[in-house]
Design an enzyme around this catalytic site. Structure first.
Site, PDB file in Angstrom:
ATOM      1  NE  ARG A  67     -45.356  14.568  28.069  1.00  0.00           N
ATOM      2  CZ  ARG A  67     -44.535  15.371  28.695  1.00  0.00           C
ATOM      3  NH1 ARG A  67     -44.162  16.491  28.143  1.00  0.00           N
ATOM      4  NH2 ARG A  67     -44.065  15.056  29.877  1.00  0.00           N
ATOM      5  CG  ASN A 107     -40.675  11.347  41.854  1.00  0.00           C
ATOM      6  OD1 ASN A 107     -39.655  11.646  41.240  1.00  0.00           O
ATOM      7  ND2 ASN A 107     -41.512  12.261  42.331  1.00  0.00           N
ATOM      8  CG  HIS A 109     -42.212  16.017  45.644  1.00  0.00           C
ATOM      9  ND1 HIS A 109     -42.294  16.643  44.420  1.00  0.00           N
ATOM     10  CD2 HIS A 109     -42.860  16.814  46.522  1.00  0.00           C
ATOM     11  CE1 HIS A 109     -42.972  17.769  44.559  1.00  0.00           C
ATOM     12  NE2 HIS A 109     -43.323  17.892  45.829  1.00  0.00           N
ATOM     13  CG  ASP A 141     -50.512   7.837  41.132  1.00  0.00           C
ATOM     14  OD1 ASP A 141     -50.037   8.941  40.758  1.00  0.00           O
ATOM     15  OD2 ASP A 141     -51.335   7.741  42.068  1.00  0.00           O
ATOM     16  N   GLY A 143     -50.968  10.465  38.384  1.00  0.00           N
ATOM     17  CA  GLY A 143     -51.125  11.850  38.807  1.00  0.00           C
ATOM     18  C   GLY A 143     -49.788  12.558  38.974  1.00  0.00           C
ATOM     19  CG  ASP A 145     -45.046  15.176  42.558  1.00  0.00           C
ATOM     20  OD1 ASP A 145     -44.256  14.335  42.101  1.00  0.00           O
ATOM     21  OD2 ASP A 145     -44.930  16.398  42.354  1.00  0.00           O
TER      22      ASP A 145
HETATM   23  C1  GRF Z   1     -34.377  16.935  44.053  1.00  0.00           C
HETATM   24  O1  GRF Z   1     -34.725  17.774  45.124  1.00  0.00           O
HETATM   25  C2  GRF Z   1     -35.583  16.294  43.446  1.00  0.00           C
HETATM   26  O2  GRF Z   1     -36.541  15.885  44.362  1.00  0.00           O
HETATM   27  C3  GRF Z   1     -36.098  17.449  42.608  1.00  0.00           C
HETATM   28  O3  GRF Z   1     -34.931  17.936  41.998  1.00  0.00           O
HETATM   29  C4  GRF Z   1     -33.830  17.716  42.871  1.00  0.00           C
HETATM   30  C5  GRF Z   1     -32.790  16.948  42.081  1.00  0.00           C
HETATM   31  O4  GRF Z   1     -31.508  17.186  42.569  1.00  0.00           O
HETATM   32  N1  GRF Z   1     -37.140  17.059  41.731  1.00  0.00           N
HETATM   33  P1  GRF Z   1     -30.221  16.607  41.848  1.00  0.00           P
HETATM   34  O5  GRF Z   1     -30.305  16.926  40.366  1.00  0.00           O
HETATM   35  O6  GRF Z   1     -30.192  15.109  42.071  1.00  0.00           O
HETATM   36  O7  GRF Z   1     -29.076  17.274  42.532  1.00  0.00           O
END
Ligand code: GRF
Length: 200
Positions: A67, A107, A109, A141, A143, A145
């Site tokens: 990784r 990111n 979420h 970071d 962690g 999220d």
């Molecule tokens: C989003 O809700 C993102 O936050 C999550 O996966 C989804 C991605 O959607 N991790 P897409 O592939 O851009 O349609």
């Protein structure tokens, strides 16, 4: 001012990526999607980038002995496109220390962090029984999220919601939040003091 180059990382359907590509067609938006990277081959996200004439790359964990090697290769591949920052838009791998040392990563979420971190945020929010969830844009970071929050928007849970129906409604809000935040970061840059992100 010339457009700010960014690299977008995706794993799936890439509707968030498409929203960024569409926004970047307007020069006033100030963003150039310099490349799109994926952690697997054949994603719709990669196809969307190719259709827009954007360079793409695939960096698969399975192609590296460890990784850490994958992380180093991903960091170097991103660096080659000289982005000012990286957007993780539905990228379903945890980024490693080499990538995070080399790049500022934003990111998005599908929950109101710090509630429901991780890969099943929509399912977890429904299972918990909250009546309001939403979406969070944050810096990445080490962690899961846990990085400093840039912006959040709430989405109400409706009777009869399924994981799919709720996630689709969240993604509508998530797309416009991401387009807005990425554009502001690109045009104005930002400072981080502790957990506070300020966009001048
Ligand atoms: C989003 O809700 C993102 O936050 C999550 O996966 C989804 C991605 O959607 N991790 P897409 O592939 O851009 O349609």
């Amino acid at each position: 001012m010339s457009a700010t180059p960014i690299v977008v990382l995706v794993s799936g359907t890439g509707s968030l990526l498409q929203a960024l590509i569409d926004a970047s067609l307007d020069p006033a938006y100030g963003v150039q999607v310099a490349a799109v990277g994926a952690d697997r081959a054949g994603t719709l996200g990669q196809a969307r980038a190719e259709a827009a004439g954007i360079p793409t790359f695939v960096c698969r964990v399975a192609d590296f002995p460890s990784r850490a090697d994958w992380d180093a290769a991903l960091a170097d591949t991103i660096t080659a496109y000289r982005p000012v920052f990286v957007v993780s838009a539905g990228f379903m791998k945890l980024l490693g220390p080499a990538t995070l040392a080399a790049h500022t990563v934003v990111n998005t979420h599908p929950a109101l962090l710090p509630s429901f971190p991780g890969a099943h945020a929509v399912r977890d929010a429904l299972a918990y029984g909250v009546t309001v969830t939403g979406t969070t844009c944050h810096l990445v970071d080490a962690g899961v999220d846990t990085g400093p929050i840039i912006e959040q928007h709430a989405v109400a849970i409706e009777p009869g919601d399924t994981e799919a129906s709720l996630h689709e409604r969240i993604k509508v809000v998530e797309r416009s939040m991401l387009v807005d935040v990425v554009g502001r970061l690109a045009r104005h840059r930002f400072t981080v003091t502790g957990r506070k992100v300020t966009i001048p």
